[in-house]
Design an enzyme around this catalytic site. Structure first.
Site, mmCIF file in Angstrom:
data_model
loop_
_atom_site.group_PDB
_atom_site.id
_atom_site.type_symbol
_atom_site.label_atom_id
_atom_site.label_comp_id
_atom_site.label_asym_id
_atom_site.label_seq_id
_atom_site.Cartn_x
_atom_site.Cartn_y
_atom_site.Cartn_z
ATOM 1 N N LYS A 22 40.995 55.381 36.965
ATOM 2 C CA LYS A 22 39.707 54.811 37.397
ATOM 3 C C LYS A 22 39.894 54.035 38.703
ATOM 4 O O LYS A 22 39.144 54.229 39.658
ATOM 5 C CB LYS A 22 39.162 53.865 36.335
ATOM 6 C CG LYS A 22 38.038 52.937 36.839
ATOM 7 C CD LYS A 22 37.532 51.990 35.807
ATOM 8 C CE LYS A 22 38.276 50.694 35.745
ATOM 9 N NZ LYS A 22 37.904 49.664 36.731
ATOM 10 N N ASN A 23 40.905 53.161 38.753
ATOM 11 C CA ASN A 23 41.039 52.266 39.905
ATOM 12 C C ASN A 23 41.587 52.960 41.138
ATOM 13 O O ASN A 23 41.579 52.390 42.218
ATOM 14 C CB ASN A 23 41.874 51.040 39.534
ATOM 15 C CG ASN A 23 41.105 50.131 38.599
ATOM 16 O OD1 ASN A 23 39.899 50.311 38.404
ATOM 17 N ND2 ASN A 23 41.792 49.187 37.992
ATOM 18 N N CYS A 123 31.648 38.271 37.862
ATOM 19 C CA CYS A 123 31.568 39.138 36.677
ATOM 20 C C CYS A 123 32.184 38.345 35.521
ATOM 21 O O CYS A 123 32.585 37.198 35.675
ATOM 22 C CB CYS A 123 32.306 40.453 36.922
ATOM 23 S SG CYS A 123 34.075 40.304 36.778
ATOM 24 N N ARG A 128 35.330 36.204 41.490
ATOM 25 C CA ARG A 128 35.747 37.366 42.272
ATOM 26 C C ARG A 128 35.120 37.433 43.678
ATOM 27 O O ARG A 128 34.336 38.298 44.003
ATOM 28 C CB ARG A 128 35.485 38.649 41.495
ATOM 29 C CG ARG A 128 36.241 38.610 40.170
ATOM 30 C CD ARG A 128 36.104 39.838 39.368
ATOM 31 N NE ARG A 128 36.887 40.948 39.925
ATOM 32 C CZ ARG A 128 36.893 42.155 39.370
ATOM 33 N NH1 ARG A 128 36.146 42.388 38.312
ATOM 34 N NH2 ARG A 128 37.610 43.124 39.914
ATOM 35 N N PRO A 129 35.451 36.472 44.509
ATOM 36 C CA PRO A 129 34.922 36.453 45.880
ATOM 37 C C PRO A 129 35.429 37.650 46.698
ATOM 38 O O PRO A 129 36.337 38.363 46.260
ATOM 39 C CB PRO A 129 35.477 35.148 46.445
ATOM 40 C CG PRO A 129 36.694 34.872 45.643
ATOM 41 C CD PRO A 129 36.434 35.389 44.280
ATOM 42 N N ASP A 131 36.031 37.074 50.150
ATOM 43 C CA ASP A 131 36.380 36.446 51.433
ATOM 44 C C ASP A 131 37.558 37.134 52.117
ATOM 45 O O ASP A 131 37.576 37.276 53.357
ATOM 46 C CB ASP A 131 36.674 34.964 51.230
ATOM 47 C CG ASP A 131 37.776 34.735 50.208
ATOM 48 O OD1 ASP A 131 37.720 35.353 49.117
ATOM 49 O OD2 ASP A 131 38.704 33.964 50.502
ATOM 50 N N ASP A 313 45.533 43.829 34.053
ATOM 51 C CA ASP A 313 44.677 44.767 33.304
ATOM 52 C C ASP A 313 45.276 45.173 31.966
ATOM 53 O O ASP A 313 44.629 45.887 31.204
ATOM 54 C CB ASP A 313 44.399 46.023 34.133
ATOM 55 C CG ASP A 313 43.522 45.727 35.320
ATOM 56 O OD1 ASP A 313 43.403 46.591 36.197
ATOM 57 O OD2 ASP A 313 42.978 44.609 35.375
ATOM 58 N N ARG A 405 33.246 52.623 30.962
ATOM 59 C CA ARG A 405 33.503 52.463 32.395
ATOM 60 C C ARG A 405 34.938 52.838 32.737
ATOM 61 O O ARG A 405 35.240 53.172 33.870
ATOM 62 C CB ARG A 405 33.280 50.998 32.817
ATOM 63 C CG ARG A 405 31.891 50.499 32.524
ATOM 64 C CD ARG A 405 31.653 49.150 33.119
ATOM 65 N NE ARG A 405 31.822 49.190 34.570
ATOM 66 C CZ ARG A 405 31.394 48.226 35.376
ATOM 67 N NH1 ARG A 405 30.822 47.155 34.877
ATOM 68 N NH2 ARG A 405 31.560 48.306 36.684
#
Ligand code: EPZ
Length: 427
Positions: A22-23, A123, A128-129, A131, A313, A405
């Protein structure tokens, strides 16, 4: 909404096919924007997030075609083509549902010289910025403005001039966006302290196949010499190391004996070492990893960190497994500030876990009891499935859209390996 029912206690046995990652898929898909030629991705996992990303790309003018997938096949072949980019905007209603949409920022900037992407917002696991994404693009010469919840990025005429950026912390997504922006720059871009996750290597390999010039692939220093254009390619998505690790935990927690087919061992060294330290037997033969649990699991002390260390994860899945270990384990989550949403749900099944800030102490118990539980985020959901596989009685996992997902046909794969598991649709 669908639910998953599990009647626990079966030892898993047999073969579990590992799907495309997925990632990796979520960073390979936007590469279609970097060329006007066709990009064909093989072994693309059938996942909700992959479908959502395809719809976003369609809105940007990318055509997507799925090739002949038989229902029984795992994975699909998708050919994408961005003949013309017809929009450079990723709207809030898409980005808020799938934060990986932010990964169109770099490619749009590279191809079209501009991009307007909604800020993704936080989330369940953290705020989870982005920047670091923006700082890296600015270092390469992009002009960045933030107005009304949107990032507006633009490149000077003639494309990004290039530059250097050192990440203060490792960021997978920011590294991916920066690399995808750099491949069409008019100059050279240097990234230091770049993420080294296998998914970054997969991205760099695809971009190289498309004609990009990237040096240092697999290291934390990437030197990208921009090219005027890239060409199409056909590329196979890497296997999902987190799916493979999750199913290895399923074998461990049920005292099972399974073969994971198609995983890349080199991507999983930290996870496989942790399994061995817990007393699980791990054998490797070509692309088959055999995971056998003969004895009670030993407790572990684990701290998550960027690759090649133990992946965040996999934290929730190991926590579920360690609820039945012979002693107390200590897990420290260093990447995200709120990645223990699975703890209260596991506790409802009889787990003994105490959390203090980023650290969780998991005291092994004799057994878990099935219960109705609530999925909150992708990997927390998998930890509840794992607990259900080992618990006595029935476990009902609600809100399984979280699972869809990131895990392709999970109940089919697990029931083929002996689990008593079924999906119930409330539709
Ligand atoms: C990717 O998320 C993965 N998602 C995540 O997997 C994974 O947990 C994470 O990398 C870490 O490995 C995808 O690849 C789609 P980061 P990403 O940028 O890129 C902070 C799953 O379950 N940070 O490496 O968003 C951030 O808050 C998902 O499959 C900034 O401060 O992760 C976090 O604390 C969950 N500023 C840390 O860095 C930024 O600009 C690592 O985040 C970016 C990140």
């Amino acid at each position: 909404m669908d639910r998953i029912l599990i009647r626990g206690g079966n030892r898993l046995a047999g073969r579990l096919p590992i799907s495309g990652a997925k990632n990796s898929a979520l960073t390979l898909l936007p590469c279609a924007l970097l060329t006007d030629e066709p990009l064909t991705l093989r072994n693309l996992p059938r996942l909700a997030d992959v479908d959502s990303f395809g719809h976003l790309l369609n809105q940007l003018g990318v055509s997507t075609m799925i090739e002949g997938a038989r229902p029984e096949d795992f994975g699909r072949v998708m050919t994408l083509r961005a003949g013309r980019v017809t929009s450079t905007e990723a709207p809030y209603d898409i980005v808020r549902k799938m934060r990986a949409s932010i990964l169109v920022l770099g490619p749009l900037l590279a191809r079209a010289g501009q991009a307007t992407v909604s800020l993704p917002g936080g989330c369940a696991i953290g705020n989870r910025p982005i920047d670091l994404h923006l700082k890296a693009l600015e270092a390469f010469g992009a002009i960045i403005e933030i107005t009304a919840g949107y990032v507006r990025a633009s490149a000077p005429d003639g494309g990004l001039p290039g530059g250097s950026f050192t990440f203060p912390v490792v960021s997978v997504g920011a590294t991916e966006n920066a690399v995808m922006a750099a491949v069409l720059a008019s100059g050279t871009c240097v990234l230091e302290n770049a993420a080294r996750e296998p998914e970054i290597v997969d991205l760099c390999k695809l971009l190289t196949a498309m004609g990009a010039d990237i040096q240092g692939i697999g290291s934390d220093k990437l030197v990208i010499t921009g090219k005027p254009r890239l060409h199409g390619a056909t590329y196979r998505v890497m296997p999902d190391r987190i799916e493979a690790g999750s199913y290895a935990c399923a074998a461990a927690i049920t005292g099972g004996d399974v073969e994971l087919v198609g995983a890349h061992v080199d991507d999983m060294q930290a996870v496989l070492s942790a399994l061995r330290e817990a007393g699980v037997e791990v054998g490797v033969e070509r692309d088959i990893i055999r995971v056998t649990a003969h004895q009670k699991l030993r407790p572990l002390t684990i701290s998550t960190a960027p690759f090649p260390a133990f992946p965040t994860d996999m934290q929730a899945q190991f926590m579920a497994m360690l609820t039945l270990a012979d002693g107390a384990s200590v897990l420290t989550e260093t990447i995200f500030e709120n990645r223990y949403m699975h703890v209260p749900e596991l506790a409802r099944m009889g787990a003994d876990i105490s959390v203090n800030g980023r650290t969780a102490v998991v005291r092994g118990v004799a057994g878990l009891t099935g219960a109705p539980v609530m999925a909150t985020d992708l990997r927390a959901s998998m930890s509840l499935i794992l607990a259900g596989l080992a618990a006595t009685g029935e476990t009902q996992v609600n809100r399984v859209y979280h699972l869809d997902r990131g895990y392709e046909r999970l109940e089919e794969k697990l029931s083929a390996a002996g689990a008593d598991i079924e999906r119930v649709s409330d539709g």
